[in-house]
Design a protein around this motif. Structure first.
Motif, PDB file in Angstrom:
ATOM      1  N   ASP A  22      55.455  77.326 -21.095  1.00  0.00           N
ATOM      2  CA  ASP A  22      54.544  76.236 -21.462  1.00  0.00           C
ATOM      3  C   ASP A  22      54.766  75.086 -20.488  1.00  0.00           C
ATOM      4  O   ASP A  22      55.835  74.467 -20.469  1.00  0.00           O
ATOM      5  N   ARG A  76      52.938  72.225 -20.266  1.00  0.00           N
ATOM      6  CA  ARG A  76      52.296  70.993 -20.716  1.00  0.00           C
ATOM      7  C   ARG A  76      53.320  69.868 -20.869  1.00  0.00           C
ATOM      8  O   ARG A  76      54.522  70.048 -20.651  1.00  0.00           O
ATOM      9  N   TYR A 130      53.638  70.098 -26.332  1.00  0.00           N
ATOM     10  CA  TYR A 130      54.454  71.219 -26.789  1.00  0.00           C
ATOM     11  C   TYR A 130      54.929  70.997 -28.228  1.00  0.00           C
ATOM     12  O   TYR A 130      54.880  71.908 -29.061  1.00  0.00           O
ATOM     13  N   HIS A 139      52.894  75.188 -30.139  1.00  0.00           N
ATOM     14  CA  HIS A 139      53.072  76.040 -28.963  1.00  0.00           C
ATOM     15  C   HIS A 139      53.134  77.493 -29.387  1.00  0.00           C
ATOM     16  O   HIS A 139      53.276  77.809 -30.583  1.00  0.00           O
ATOM     17  N   LEU A 140      53.023  78.370 -28.418  1.00  0.00           N
ATOM     18  CA  LEU A 140      53.119  79.798 -28.692  1.00  0.00           C
ATOM     19  C   LEU A 140      54.539  80.133 -29.150  1.00  0.00           C
ATOM     20  O   LEU A 140      55.509  79.510 -28.683  1.00  0.00           O
ATOM     21  N   TYR A 160      51.157  79.053 -19.389  1.00  0.00           N
ATOM     22  CA  TYR A 160      49.980  78.498 -20.066  1.00  0.00           C
ATOM     23  C   TYR A 160      50.097  76.977 -20.167  1.00  0.00           C
ATOM     24  O   TYR A 160      51.192  76.398 -20.133  1.00  0.00           O
ATOM     25  N   GLN A 171      47.181  73.600 -21.741  1.00  0.00           N
ATOM     26  CA  GLN A 171      46.282  73.377 -22.866  1.00  0.00           C
ATOM     27  C   GLN A 171      44.998  74.193 -22.735  1.00  0.00           C
ATOM     28  O   GLN A 171      44.569  74.836 -23.681  1.00  0.00           O
ATOM     29  N   TYR A 220      46.591  77.232 -24.438  1.00  0.00           N
ATOM     30  CA  TYR A 220      46.935  77.094 -25.849  1.00  0.00           C
ATOM     31  C   TYR A 220      45.697  76.982 -26.721  1.00  0.00           C
ATOM     32  O   TYR A 220      45.666  77.511 -27.842  1.00  0.00           O
ATOM     33  N   ASP A 221      44.672  76.318 -26.212  1.00  0.00           N
ATOM     34  CA  ASP A 221      43.443  76.173 -27.001  1.00  0.00           C
ATOM     35  C   ASP A 221      42.868  77.535 -27.375  1.00  0.00           C
ATOM     36  O   ASP A 221      42.454  77.753 -28.531  1.00  0.00           O
ATOM     37  N   TRP A 223      44.478  80.405 -27.487  1.00  0.00           N
ATOM     38  CA  TRP A 223      45.389  81.093 -28.400  1.00  0.00           C
ATOM     39  C   TRP A 223      45.238  80.557 -29.831  1.00  0.00           C
ATOM     40  O   TRP A 223      45.232  81.305 -30.792  1.00  0.00           O
ATOM     41  N   ALA A 224      45.097  79.227 -29.944  1.00  0.00           N
ATOM     42  CA  ALA A 224      44.976  78.618 -31.277  1.00  0.00           C
ATOM     43  C   ALA A 224      43.715  79.074 -31.984  1.00  0.00           C
ATOM     44  O   ALA A 224      43.704  79.272 -33.214  1.00  0.00           O
TER      45      ALA A 224
END
Length: 455
Positions: A381, A383, A388, A392-393, A420, A422, A448-449, A451-452
């Protein structure tokens, strides 16, 4: 009086030209290294640049003060308030709290305003033909629109140890004893705007006033009520990650940035020459859009798209000791080269327009749906810390992209790395550096967006 603001949207950095039209003298405050705009603006107004200064030893860009003074013969006026650790190491005239100097009929009063840095000074301008009341205050990284300069930068990026608490105390005192003693009508022109990492919540408008900040800032009620501990706690909380190149900049600006002088035009290179340069240790900076790079990434290249983040990401990811070649559109290479000067990337030796003949391969991003197929990968990550912490993942390691080049030895070469951010932009640049350094790396499409949304 003549007044002009210059603004670099990438670094969110402001510099200023002040001129006395009666005498033809002028002052530049906080210039960047590409001094052409100041020379052109002064000439257009019939002004000579006779004085150059800056508010503090900058950390986020390489200063142009020494360059501009050398080019014009102007008097170089720099803070003498930094003590042994932050004393400028090249020829200049020192400034101290209470000093005054004239630029034609413009009077400049020097105010020592430590907090962001020990040597920080602000410049209070009085246009004497109009009266004896001050008109403008140039605060650098002391007071921003709606925020204050961060006092933790020396700790975060320049090798300081617990200097943030001293800085917070100094900031409190500077606000109480200097800023809040000024008339409400004084305009405040800071050195940065929204997007700068020199504070955490900078306003997007270019200027404010003493009265506006007194009435509506988060900090004024705390200072006026004498609540120093509450002020310190709020000032130090939630500051953004400081990219580690800030430490290099801070020391270079203190010791004296290399003078560029007269620079020859950047030569266009053929593919064979570029490959030979890369083989000898140079790095190719691919300035095409991310999607084009991912379709045909040249071997050993770093993708820094020609856009608003070029300078920032160059500071994050590039080593100033290395030679560079630009992959850029025809007619853009010279402008890009000058933008790289801002962060001390001086050794650009040429440019090429097309990746043809450079040995390219496709590096498509990894869809979120494919993550289960990579169970052994390290999720990285890149970011900001605050991003974070907000989510986060699972099992992802955090490493801000601005600290990545200093942490390469801590990353595994034998294990796949999935990078990754954001939305995918920062991770693409970071992944390209890791790829150039020989890591097995992919970037997560949509970050992340994505993934979310998919989880």
């Amino acid at each position: 009086m003549y007044f002009e603001r210059f603004y670099d949207p990438d670094l969110a950095q402001a510099s200023y030209l002040l001129g006395c039209q009666k005498t033809g003298e002028s002052l530049v405050i906080d210039p960047v290294r590409d001094i052409g705009p100041y020379l052109n603006a002064a000439a257009a107004q019939g002004l000579n640049i006779t004085h150059v200064t800056e508010t503090h030893v900058h950390a986020d860009y390489l200063s142009g003060s020494r360059e501009l003074a050398a080019a014009t013969g102007a008097t170089l006026l720099l803070s003498g308030e930094g003590g042994p650790a932050w004393a400028y190491a090249f020829a200049h005239t020192g400034l101290h709290h209470g000093d005054t100097f004239m630029v034609g009929n413009l009077r400049i009063d020097v105010l020592h305003t430590p907090g962001h840095t020990p040597e920080s000074v602000s410049f209070l301008l009085t246009d004497t033909p109009r009266g004896d009341q001050p008109v403008m205050l140039f605060t650098g990284d002391f007071v921003f629109v709606g925020d204050l300069g961060r006092p933790d930068l020396l700790d975060e990026a320049a090798g300081g140890v617990e200097t943030r608490f001293v800085g917070a105390h100094q900031m409190y005192a500077s606000l109480r004893d200097v800023f809040l003693t000024l008339p409400d009508f004084v305009q405040v022109w800071p050195g940065h705007g929204a997007g700068s990492a020199c504070g955490k919540a900078l306003g997007a408008v270019p200027a404010t006033t003493v009265g506006y900040e007194r009435a509506l800032s988060w900090w004024a009620p705390l200072v006026q009520a004498g609540h120093e501990q509450a002020f310190t706690d709020e000032l130090l909380s939630g500051q953004p990650d400081a990219p580690l190149y800030y430490g290099r900049m801070k020391h270079q600006n203190r010791d004296g940035p290399a003078l560029l002088g007269t620079v020859s035009a950047l030569p266009e290179l053929d593919p064979a020459t570029v490959l030979a340069r890369v083989q000898a240790g140079a790095r190719l900076i691919d300035t095409r859009p991310r999607a084009e790079y991912q379709q045909a990434a040249p071997t050993g290249s770093v993708n820094l798209p020609d856009g608003l983040t070029l300078e920032t990401w160059a500071g994050w990811l590039l080593d100033p000791a290395r030679e560079y070649v630009l992959l850029a559109r025809d007619g853009q290479a010279e402008a890009l080269r000058r933008r790289l000067w801002m962060v001390g990337i001086d050794s650009v030796v040429g440019w090429i327009e097309s990746p043809a003949g450079l040995g390219t391969r496709a590096v498509p991003p990894l869809p979120v749906t494919a993550l289960p197929e990579h169970p052994g990968a390290l999720l990285l990550d890149v970011r900001r810390q605050t991003e974070y912490q907000a989510g986060h993942l699972p099992d992802a390691r955090h490493l801000h992209a601005g600290r990545l080049p200093w942490a390469l030895d801590s990353l595994p070469h034998e294990r796949e790395i999935i990078v990754y951010c954001q939305g995918g932009a920062r991770s693409a640049a970071a992944a390209s550096l890791l790829r150039a350094e020989g890591f097995q790396v992919s970037e997560l499409a949509g970050g992340y967006d994505a993934w979310a949304v998919a989880r």
